[in-house]
Design an enzyme around this catalytic site. Structure first.
Site, PDB file in Angstrom:
ATOM      1  NE  ARG A   1      20.719  11.261  44.484  1.00  0.00           N
ATOM      2  CZ  ARG A   1      21.915  11.778  44.227  1.00  0.00           C
ATOM      3  NH1 ARG A   1      22.760  12.006  45.221  1.00  0.00           N
ATOM      4  NH2 ARG A   1      22.285  12.044  42.984  1.00  0.00           N
TER       5      ARG A   1
ATOM      6  CG  PHE B   1      11.834  12.436  39.763  1.00  0.00           C
ATOM      7  CD1 PHE B   1      12.047  13.364  38.766  1.00  0.00           C
ATOM      8  CD2 PHE B   1      10.553  12.331  40.289  1.00  0.00           C
ATOM      9  CE1 PHE B   1      11.011  14.166  38.295  1.00  0.00           C
ATOM     10  CE2 PHE B   1       9.519  13.124  39.831  1.00  0.00           C
ATOM     11  CZ  PHE B   1       9.749  14.042  38.829  1.00  0.00           C
ATOM     12  CD  GLU B   2      15.150  14.607  43.405  1.00  0.00           C
ATOM     13  OE1 GLU B   2      16.179  15.208  43.081  1.00  0.00           O
ATOM     14  OE2 GLU B   2      14.114  15.197  43.730  1.00  0.00           O
ATOM     15  N   GLY B   3      18.535  11.704  40.107  1.00  0.00           N
ATOM     16  CA  GLY B   3      19.636  10.823  39.717  1.00  0.00           C
ATOM     17  C   GLY B   3      19.103   9.423  39.464  1.00  0.00           C
TER      18      GLY B   3
END
Length: 597
Positions: A268, A406-408
């Site tokens: 993140r 992306f990434e949550g």
């Protein structure tokens, strides 16, 4: 452990209740000569090897991305975070952030490199045993082997632990047979190593495995057709009785979900750094076009509406850049403190990032949304040409959109900010209730106007302190009023998360400006002060709106009226001519013909 190390290692999330001196933060201007050389190597690589091949990359020319990764590996770009004992440079976390930033303007190549060096390599580096690290890390560091990360499944996206991919020990007890389907796998088409998450038998939690492509039992669908990042290899991957040696289990059984969460924290904040590099490149391109494009016998950079877009893009970029490197240094400081306390290096790396998971989530959300603003205004500055696939903004516009997923997703990350903050408060790691109670008491008292502090940035620091009080007031009241049902009130939680995020980014920009005033001074410091003050001025109004939306959702009657009075008190700011400040910022950028700081 020295007192200096103790004091600098502020706890993650503690910025909500603690004032940070400018001396305790790191700003990008402080990177040493070696770090700047690493950054320049990355920028030069993009210029000579990537940006002149974008059409070929987007067309996924056979072998091109792999060859670019090989060349990046030869230059050491893949090994910045890897310890020297495995052939890397062993640089600190903030230097790896600088690399992600420098490569961020590389479109699909940046995605491939980030997936390989981050979520593909770090699980082995941080969780692997000595044999696993010795076998895999040197080859990953040079790019001889490329890595991918296999977590997402058709029915498990944000709810990663619900994955159905299974692993069963064979009769001989030598291999786990993995069966299942993974999707949206970056680098999937050419990776040699996969970090695969699966559940053993009836386990509740995932287990992680290091899977080599040559193990067999692996098939994949053709490349996905995507809105953006077209040059990034994205495949669905199927595991059909894929035999994985038992020694290739990563860490312990059922520790996979913890690995996924901790590695995603790193992903993140690194994504945030990459969006900064992308935004810098996009804004510089837009400024250059505004200087060249003539309408009504003038370059369009002379017009106030265009200058607003340029300045506002730069302001948001400056503020988020300040926050990202502040958090990166916090992670490095926490690591130093843990090492000084006797912790193992690998555990200290993980623990230091985990400590700042709240900040990592904020950086991910705010930076990705900043980039979306910058590319959108970039298209607008280009006008009709901005919509043309033959002009540079079209690719930037499409490629930027994935970063909010992306990434949550940004929604999940906003909820995580509050969830993690409240859990730490419940564990006694952060005292939220004490300050929240003090703020509630302050609402019943007559404001203390006192004497006006005329030291530089004193008024702005007071605004920051008051915005924190607004967040504490609303969060404390929501917890008391809604109790256990608060976790279901996602709109309220996201309102509170927005307040916290604006506070963190605005404070970071202000601290950077203050530090520059004390260390550099002159025009650069004045330029930074304008950036920080305009961002803060906007943040005040946004906190006010988010606060009202939250309060209207759960409070009523006298309680609501009292808190609205408090919110007005805590979101006051002296008049500030933002137009003139933006004009000064735009003038500097237009003269330099690029984003400069």
């Amino acid at each position: 452990m020295s007192e200096e190390v103790k004091n600098k290692a502020i706890k993650g999330g503690e910025f909500v209740i603690r004032e940070t001196p400018y001396t305790d933060i790191f700003i990008p201007e402080e990177f040493d000569e070696e770090a700047q050389m690493i950054r320049q190597t990355c920028i030069d690589f993009l210029d000579t090897e990537v940006l002149n091949k974008l059409e070929r990359i987007d067309a996924q020319e056979e072998g091109l991305m792999q060859s670019l990764m090989d060349k990046a590996g030869e230059l050491g770009m893949l090994g910045v975070s890897i310890p020297e004992e495995y052939g890397g440079f062993g640089k600190n976390f903030n230097t790896s952030m600088l690399v992600a930033d420098a490569v961020g303007g590389g479109f699909s190549f940046a995605v491939a490199l980030s997936a390989h060096t981050g979520i593909g390599t770090l699980p082995i580096l941080y969780y692997g045993n000595a044999e696993q690290k010795a076998k895999y890390i040197p080859k990953l560091g040079t790019g001889e082997w490329k890595a991918a990360y296999c977590l997402t499944e058709p029915n498990s996206g944000s709810d990663a632990n619900s994955g159905r991919t299974s692993a069963k020990l064979n009769a001989e007890g030598t291999h786990y047979l993995i069966n299942g389907q993974k999707m949206w796998i970056t680098n999937g088409g050419f990776a040699d190593i996969y970090i695969v998450f699966a559940k053993i038998d009836d386990d509740k939690n995932l287990t992680a495995f290091i899977v080599e492509k040559d193990f067999g039992g692996i098939t994949m669908n053709p490349e996905e057709h995507k809105l953006g990042i077209k040059g990034s290899s994205t495949r669905q991957i199927f595991f059909n009785d894929c035999p994985v040696p038992v020694e290739n289990m990563l860490s312990e059984r059922e520790n996979g979900f913890k690995i996924a969460v901790n590695i995603l924290n790193i992903g993140r904040i690194k994504l945030g750094a990459a969006t900064i590099g992308s935004a810098r490149a996009v804004l510089s391109t837009a400024i250059n076009y505004a200087n060249e494009r003539v309408q009504f016998n003038l370059p369009i950079s002379k017009f106030g509406a265009i200058r607003y877009k340029i300045a506002e893009s730069a302001i948001r970029l400056f503020a988020n850049e300040s926050a990202a490197y502040r958090a990166g240094q916090n992670i490095d400081d926490a690591y130093d403190a843990l090492i000084a306390g006797g912790m193992d290096e690998a555990k200290a790396k993980l623990k230091s990032v985990e400590q700042f998971a709240i900040e990592c989530a904020i950086i991910k959300v705010w930076c990705s949304e900043m980039l979306d603003y910058v590319v959108d205004e970039g298209v607008q500055i280009y006008g009709g040409m901005g919509y043309s696939a033959d002009a540079p903004m079209e690719r930037a516009y499409r490629d930027a959109r994935i970063n909010r997923i992306f990434e949550g997703t940004n929604e999940v990350n906003r909820l995580l900010v509050i969830d993690m903050l409240l859990k730490r408060a419940m564990k006694g790691e952060i005292d939220l209730m004490g300050p929240a109670t003090a703020v509630a008491g302050e609402l019943m008292s007559i404001p203390d106007f006192g004497e006006e502090d005329e030291t530089p940035f004193a008024a702005e620091k007071k605004i920051i302190a008051n915005l924190k009080k607004a967040g504490l007031m609303i969060a404390g009241s929501a917890v008391q009023k809604l109790m256990m049902s608060l976790s279901k009130e996602q709109e309220i939680l996201m309102n509170i998360s927005d307040i916290i995020g604006y506070v963190y980014v605005a404070e970071s920009a202000l601290l950077r400006a203050e530090k520059l005033q004390h260390t550099v001074g002159g025009e650069k410091a004045a330029y930074a002060a304008d950036m920080a003050k305009v961002y803060l001025y906007s943040a005040v109004d946004k906190v006010n709106i988010a606060g009202k939306e939250a309060l209207y959702s759960f409070a009523e009657g006298d309680e609501l009226n009292m808190m609205l009075v408090g919110l007005r008190r805590f979101t006051k700011a002296q008049p500030f001519n933002v137009k003139d400040a933006r004009q000064r910022i735009a003038k500097k950028l237009i003269e330099e013909n690029k984003y400069c700081f």
